[in-house]
Design an enzyme around this catalytic site. Structure first.
Site, PDB file in Angstrom:
ATOM      1  N   LYS A 121     -84.003 -25.013 -96.750  1.00  0.00           N
ATOM      2  CA  LYS A 121     -82.636 -24.710 -97.187  1.00  0.00           C
ATOM      3  C   LYS A 121     -82.734 -24.036 -98.545  1.00  0.00           C
ATOM      4  O   LYS A 121     -83.726 -24.223 -99.259  1.00  0.00           O
ATOM      5  CB  LYS A 121     -81.818 -26.010 -97.304  1.00  0.00           C
ATOM      6  CG  LYS A 121     -80.325 -25.798 -97.231  1.00  0.00           C
ATOM      7  CD  LYS A 121     -79.801 -25.699 -95.812  1.00  0.00           C
ATOM      8  CE  LYS A 121     -78.361 -25.246 -95.795  1.00  0.00           C
ATOM      9  NZ  LYS A 121     -77.787 -25.269 -94.446  1.00  0.00           N
ATOM     10  N   ASP A 161     -74.772 -20.113 -94.790  1.00  0.00           N
ATOM     11  CA  ASP A 161     -74.184 -21.453 -94.928  1.00  0.00           C
ATOM     12  C   ASP A 161     -72.924 -21.218 -95.755  1.00  0.00           C
ATOM     13  O   ASP A 161     -72.392 -20.088 -95.754  1.00  0.00           O
ATOM     14  CB  ASP A 161     -75.168 -22.418 -95.625  1.00  0.00           C
ATOM     15  CG  ASP A 161     -74.700 -23.877 -95.580  1.00  0.00           C
ATOM     16  OD1 ASP A 161     -74.801 -24.499 -94.512  1.00  0.00           O
ATOM     17  OD2 ASP A 161     -74.201 -24.386 -96.598  1.00  0.00           O
TER      18      ASP A 161
HETATM   19  P1  NDP Z   1     -67.859 -21.182 -95.121  1.00  0.00           P
HETATM   20  O1  NDP Z   1     -68.223 -20.765 -96.498  1.00  0.00           O
HETATM   21  O2  NDP Z   1     -67.649 -20.138 -94.085  1.00  0.00           O
HETATM   22  O3  NDP Z   1     -66.575 -22.111 -95.149  1.00  0.00           O
HETATM   23  C1  NDP Z   1     -66.552 -23.289 -95.879  1.00  0.00           C
HETATM   24  C2  NDP Z   1     -65.146 -23.858 -95.832  1.00  0.00           C
HETATM   25  O4  NDP Z   1     -65.139 -25.142 -96.414  1.00  0.00           O
HETATM   26  C3  NDP Z   1     -64.170 -23.015 -96.654  1.00  0.00           C
HETATM   27  O5  NDP Z   1     -62.902 -23.134 -96.093  1.00  0.00           O
HETATM   28  C4  NDP Z   1     -64.241 -23.694 -98.019  1.00  0.00           C
HETATM   29  O6  NDP Z   1     -63.072 -23.504 -98.812  1.00  0.00           O
HETATM   30  C5  NDP Z   1     -64.371 -25.149 -97.619  1.00  0.00           C
HETATM   31  N1  NDP Z   1     -65.103 -25.853 -98.670  1.00  0.00           N
HETATM   32  C6  NDP Z   1     -66.365 -25.615 -99.090  1.00  0.00           C
HETATM   33  N2  NDP Z   1     -66.689 -26.445-100.093  1.00  0.00           N
HETATM   34  C7  NDP Z   1     -65.629 -27.223-100.286  1.00  0.00           C
HETATM   35  C8  NDP Z   1     -65.350 -28.283-101.174  1.00  0.00           C
HETATM   36  N3  NDP Z   1     -66.268 -28.712-102.066  1.00  0.00           N
HETATM   37  N4  NDP Z   1     -64.130 -28.879-101.089  1.00  0.00           N
HETATM   38  C9  NDP Z   1     -63.209 -28.453-100.184  1.00  0.00           C
HETATM   39  N5  NDP Z   1     -63.414 -27.447 -99.319  1.00  0.00           N
HETATM   40  C10 NDP Z   1     -64.603 -26.843 -99.371  1.00  0.00           C
HETATM   41  O7  NDP Z   1     -69.014 -22.198 -94.674  1.00  0.00           O
HETATM   42  P2  NDP Z   1     -69.396 -22.685 -93.200  1.00  0.00           P
HETATM   43  O8  NDP Z   1     -68.192 -22.759 -92.358  1.00  0.00           O
HETATM   44  O9  NDP Z   1     -70.558 -21.888 -92.771  1.00  0.00           O
HETATM   45  O10 NDP Z   1     -69.950 -24.142 -93.512  1.00  0.00           O
HETATM   46  C11 NDP Z   1     -69.116 -25.303 -93.486  1.00  0.00           C
HETATM   47  C12 NDP Z   1     -69.974 -26.536 -93.302  1.00  0.00           C
HETATM   48  O11 NDP Z   1     -70.712 -26.429 -92.083  1.00  0.00           O
HETATM   49  C13 NDP Z   1     -71.022 -26.794 -94.386  1.00  0.00           C
HETATM   50  O12 NDP Z   1     -71.212 -28.179 -94.539  1.00  0.00           O
HETATM   51  C14 NDP Z   1     -72.282 -26.178 -93.782  1.00  0.00           C
HETATM   52  O13 NDP Z   1     -73.458 -26.712 -94.344  1.00  0.00           O
HETATM   53  C15 NDP Z   1     -72.102 -26.596 -92.330  1.00  0.00           C
HETATM   54  N6  NDP Z   1     -72.883 -25.827 -91.364  1.00  0.00           N
HETATM   55  C16 NDP Z   1     -72.740 -24.472 -91.252  1.00  0.00           C
HETATM   56  C17 NDP Z   1     -73.466 -23.781 -90.303  1.00  0.00           C
HETATM   57  C18 NDP Z   1     -73.266 -22.334 -90.064  1.00  0.00           C
HETATM   58  O14 NDP Z   1     -73.803 -21.840 -89.067  1.00  0.00           O
HETATM   59  N7  NDP Z   1     -72.504 -21.607 -90.866  1.00  0.00           N
HETATM   60  C19 NDP Z   1     -74.475 -24.465 -89.467  1.00  0.00           C
HETATM   61  C20 NDP Z   1     -74.484 -25.904 -89.602  1.00  0.00           C
HETATM   62  C21 NDP Z   1     -73.734 -26.535 -90.548  1.00  0.00           C
HETATM   63  P3  NDP Z   1     -63.069 -22.400 -99.986  1.00  0.00           P
HETATM   64  O15 NDP Z   1     -63.113 -21.085 -99.292  1.00  0.00           O
HETATM   65  O16 NDP Z   1     -61.825 -22.651-100.740  1.00  0.00           O
HETATM   66  O17 NDP Z   1     -64.309 -22.675-100.799  1.00  0.00           O
END
Ligand code: NDP
Length: 448
Positions: A121, A161
């Protein structure tokens, strides 16, 4: 080592890492008792120590000509079953503890997919929000200037991510290609025109819903007509919503870091298309959704809150898709008291240990992230295969393989849990199945 104390003493400030290790350690106690040779092999000590960690300066120039400096990281956690594989996170909260927890989880998740991938990571404490495309490009180019010497298609293959989507992967790949002077599948999540796989953007969200459908099937149920709570509004949340809508469920919430939307009428395709444009093209905030759906309600984040009101609505299923520790014990209690009996984790480690205990004690269907969100890395693995073969599989082919692998992961977790006397406990099943595969591979390869 048989307790978390060793890890705490060694790195006392890495709270998220302790949390991830502690969950696995508790689950695998029965395996340790049966396999005393793991002790002589110091298998746990080796497992919690990354094979390699890089920390580096990332200087870049903003649009005003000001030089800025961020901190970049790559954790190469474990390569027992293949090249390191795991995403890059760009978010101001990124630090060594968060990336070590994510890398540690990734090792077991990748093992569960049955594809040959080790765990890693990386990322940076850089916030792409509010930055121009040019600023993001300059940052990505500077980040890759250092990272490129540590990665490669047979060494370490990063992906996206939080904060790293198609735009960032494009800039990172362009710089890698220039520095390495070769066009290889060194990153996954690439665009279709230059080596990406169909279904990769959809994979984590779709896979999570496939896993949930498998859990429901054990009770003879489907997702059709089920009211669902979703958090996040990024990649994972959007495609969780999409697949739920396809399967006839009724999703009613999503969120970003500014607050959450509750849409009691249910989110349908046109509303989801609006959300995708809002987030992916305009890079706006979820509060703007009420301009399109005036009946929906936006609730801003209260920094002093003790629980998240998103999890306090009547529903049957919940799909956390934002970030770690977004469901605490109060949230977990609200969920089960409101009728939720399935939680399938799209985000990594979204539930605190106390929250998990509530789910397990109440006997709900609880799909832990390392199993339920493995769809993303699964299709990343399939993207690597396609790159090696220099061909692209059609959408149906990739989706079929994704569905098949999610089904296999579900079965493996379920059967392992049964074998160890905790039927229905997918968390223990996932931890034991992943652990045994990784540590037996490590032992086969000697003390390295
Ligand atoms: P994105 O950046 O596309 O989206 C993240 C979302 O979560 C946004 O809406 C963001 O809001 C919100 N967010 C992030 N941090 C916070 C926080 N501290 N408090 C509140 N809201 C938050 O990321 P992903 O959708 O790719 O990832 C989301 C989750 O899924 C993570 O835990 C990631 O590790 C996990 N994941 C992702 C994979 C992938 O293929 N993308 C694979 C496996 C797991 P804002 O825009 O306001 O920051």
């Amino acid at each position: 080592m048989s307790s978390i104390q060793f890890v705490i003493d060694r790195d006392p400030y890495e709270r998220e890492f302790h949390q991830a290790v502690s969950e696995v350690l508790e689950s695998i106690q029965p395996v340790l008792e049966k396999n005393i040779h793991y002790r002589r092999e110091a298998i746990l000590e080796r497992l919690v120590e990354p094979e390699r960690v890089f920390i580096f300066r990332v200087p870049w120039v903003d649009d005003q000509g000001q030089v800025r400096v961020n901190r970049g990281f790559r954790i190469q956690m474990n390569s027992a079953i293949g090249p390191y594989k795991g995403g890059l996170r760009f978010h101001p909260s990124v630090n060594l503890s968060i990336l070590k927890f994510l890398a540690f989880e990734q090792v077991f998740k990748n093992a569960l997919t049955s594809l040959p991938m080790g765990g890693g990571k990386g990322g940076a404490d850089f916030d792409p929000k509010g930055k121009s495309d040019n600023e993001v490009m300059r940052f990505c180019q500077s980040f890759m200037t250092e990272l490129f010497r540590h990665i490669g298609p047979d060494t370490d293959v990063p992906a996206g991510d939080i904060g790293v989507g198609a735009r960032e992967i494009g800039y990172l790949f362009g710089m890698y290609k220039r520095l390495a002077r070769e066009f290889t599948g060194v990153l996954t999540g690439k665009s279709l025109n230059w080596g990406g796989s169909l279904i990769r953007p959809e994979a984590t969200g779709y896979g999570n819903v496939y896993f949930a459908a498998e859990m429901l099937a054990t009770r003879g149920e489907t997702l059709e007509g089920k009211t669902c709570l979703i958090s996040g509004a990024g990649n994972v949340a959007q495609f969780t919503l999409e697949k739920l809508i396809d399967l006839g469920a009724r999703p009613v919430t999503f969120s970003d870091s500014s607050g959450y939307i509750y849409d009691p009428a249910g989110i349908d395709r046109p509303k989801l298309d609006y959300l995708k444009r809002l987030k992916n093209v305009q890079r706006g905030r979820v509060s703007q959704y009420v301009e399109f759906c005036p009946d929906a309600v936006f609730t801003p984040v209260d920094p002093a809150r003790e629980y998240n009101p998103l999890w306090d609505h009547k529903a049957e299923c919940a799909f956390p898709g934002a970030t770690q520790n977004e469901i605490n014990d109060q949230d977990a209690r609200h969920l089960v008291n409101n009728g939720v009996y399935l939680v399938s984790e799209g985000a990594n480690m979204p539930t605190t240990p106390d929250g998990i205990n509530i789910f397990i004690d109440r006997g709900i269907l609880y799909g832990p992230s390392k199993a339920a969100n493995a769809g993303g890395v699964t299709v990343s693995g399939l993207e690597m295969s396609q790159n090696s073969m220099r061909l692209n599989w059609p959408r149906e082919e990739v989706d079929k393989r994704l569905k098949g692998i999610m089904k296999d992961i579900h079965r493996m977790c379920r059967e392992t849990a049964e074998r160890y006397g905790v039927p229905g406990n997918y968390m223990t099943g996932a931890n034991i199945a992943g652990f045994v595969k990784v540590v037996d591979s490590m032992i086969d390869q000697g003390v390295v």
